[in-house]
Write a protein that holds these residues in place. Structure first.
Motif, short mmCIF file in Angstrom:
data_model
loop_
_atom_site.label_atom_id
_atom_site.label_comp_id
_atom_site.label_asym_id
_atom_site.label_seq_id
_atom_site.Cartn_x
_atom_site.Cartn_y
_atom_site.Cartn_z
N THR A 49 50.79 42.62 47.04
CA THR A 49 51.08 42.52 45.61
C THR A 49 52.59 42.63 45.47
OG1 THR A 49 48.98 43.43 44.85
CG2 THR A 49 50.84 43.63 43.36
N HIS A 64 44.66 43.59 41.88
CA HIS A 64 44.05 43.54 43.20
C HIS A 64 44.10 42.11 43.73
CE1 HIS A 64 40.75 44.47 46.24
NE2 HIS A 64 41.71 45.34 46.48
N GLN A 65 43.57 41.88 44.93
CA GLN A 65 43.65 40.57 45.55
C GLN A 65 42.39 40.26 46.37
OE1 GLN A 65 45.05 43.12 47.56
NE2 GLN A 65 46.43 43.63 45.91
N SER A 66 42.31 38.98 46.75
CA SER A 66 41.33 38.52 47.74
C SER A 66 42.05 38.36 49.07
CB SER A 66 40.75 37.16 47.31
OG SER A 66 39.97 37.31 46.15
N LEU A 71 48.96 38.61 45.13
CA LEU A 71 49.16 38.69 43.68
C LEU A 71 50.66 38.77 43.45
CD1 LEU A 71 48.31 39.21 40.72
CD2 LEU A 71 48.05 41.62 41.34
N ILE A 84 43.17 42.84 33.84
CA ILE A 84 42.81 42.70 35.24
C ILE A 84 43.50 41.45 35.78
CG2 ILE A 84 40.94 42.29 36.89
CD1 ILE A 84 39.06 43.73 34.89
N HIS A 86 43.95 39.33 39.43
CA HIS A 86 43.37 39.25 40.76
C HIS A 86 43.88 38.00 41.48
CE1 HIS A 86 40.33 39.66 43.92
NE2 HIS A 86 40.23 40.91 43.48
N SER A 87 44.73 38.19 42.49
CA SER A 87 45.23 37.10 43.35
C SER A 87 45.71 35.89 42.56
CB SER A 87 44.17 36.67 44.36
OG SER A 87 44.05 37.61 45.41
N LEU A 103 42.12 35.32 37.06
CA LEU A 103 41.42 35.31 38.33
C LEU A 103 42.18 34.55 39.43
CD1 LEU A 103 37.78 34.86 37.01
CD2 LEU A 103 38.90 36.95 37.82
N ASP A 104 41.61 34.58 40.62
CA ASP A 104 42.22 34.03 41.84
C ASP A 104 42.78 32.62 41.65
OD1 ASP A 104 40.86 36.32 42.71
OD2 ASP A 104 40.44 35.45 44.66
N GLN A 122 39.44 31.02 37.71
CA GLN A 122 39.98 30.73 39.03
C GLN A 122 40.62 29.34 39.07
OE1 GLN A 122 37.20 31.72 42.06
NE2 GLN A 122 38.36 30.72 43.68
#
Length: 173
Positions: A49, A64-66, A71, A84, A86-87, A103-104, A122
């Motif tokens: 991150t 957070h991340q995948s 991120l 939130i 995420h990636s 999202l990702d 995503q």
């Protein structure tokens, strides 16, 4: 709380403010004059991150991340309460409204504004200097000069508040 994760330790600028009860762990970089507010969680235990300078991440947010998918928040980004991330990639001077989810592989363009409660799915790309809103988020319009002035004010005020609270932390030590 600042925690390592395996061999990775957070790299936090000395001028950044990390509020009480925020948690930062693992492969996380936080730039100059950035602020991480109360009860926020930033986990770098899956991928990096990277948080630029003068970024504010407001209360109760989760970052957070995948796997293998970092991120990234560029300079002067505002992340509202209970967001939130995420990636995804948030370009400089963008604002993510309260309660939004990004999202990702989504990318928020430079100076874009994501309205409160939005969901950016995503892979979605939001163009620079636009207002996007909804679930899923759709571009509503170009930003006005008033929007941009207000976004700059919010960013500036959070940088100032972060430095104020940072000075109080130093007094307590």
């Amino acid at each position: 709380m600042i925690y390592p994760y395996k061999e990775k330790n957070p790299q936090i600028s000395e001028s950044a403010f990390i509020a009480d009860y925020a948690t930062v762990t693992g492969d996380v970089v936080i730039g100059d004059e950035s602020s991480v507010w109360f009860n926020t969680v930033i986990r770098g235990d899956v991928a990096p991150t990277i948080i630029g300078n003068k970024v504010n991440i407001q209360d109760n947010s989760v970052l957070h991340q995948s796997p293998n998918n970092p991120l990234i928040l560029e300079d002067e980004v505002t992340v509202g309460h209970q967001v939130i991330l995420h990636s995804c990639v948030i370009r400089r001077k963008a604002l993510i409204g309260m309660g939004s989810i990004i999202l990702d592989n989504a990318e928020i363009g430079e100076g874009a504004f994501i309205g409160a409660g939005s969901l950016v799915p995503q892979g979605k790309k939001i163009p620079p200097n636009t207002l996007a809103f909804g679930r899923p988020a759709k571009v509503i319009r170009e930003l006005t000069s008033e929007d941009i002035i207000d976004m700059e004010r919010i960013s500036r005020e959070y940088a100032e508040k972060g430095q104020y609270y940072k000075s109080l932390q130093k007094e307590k030590q």
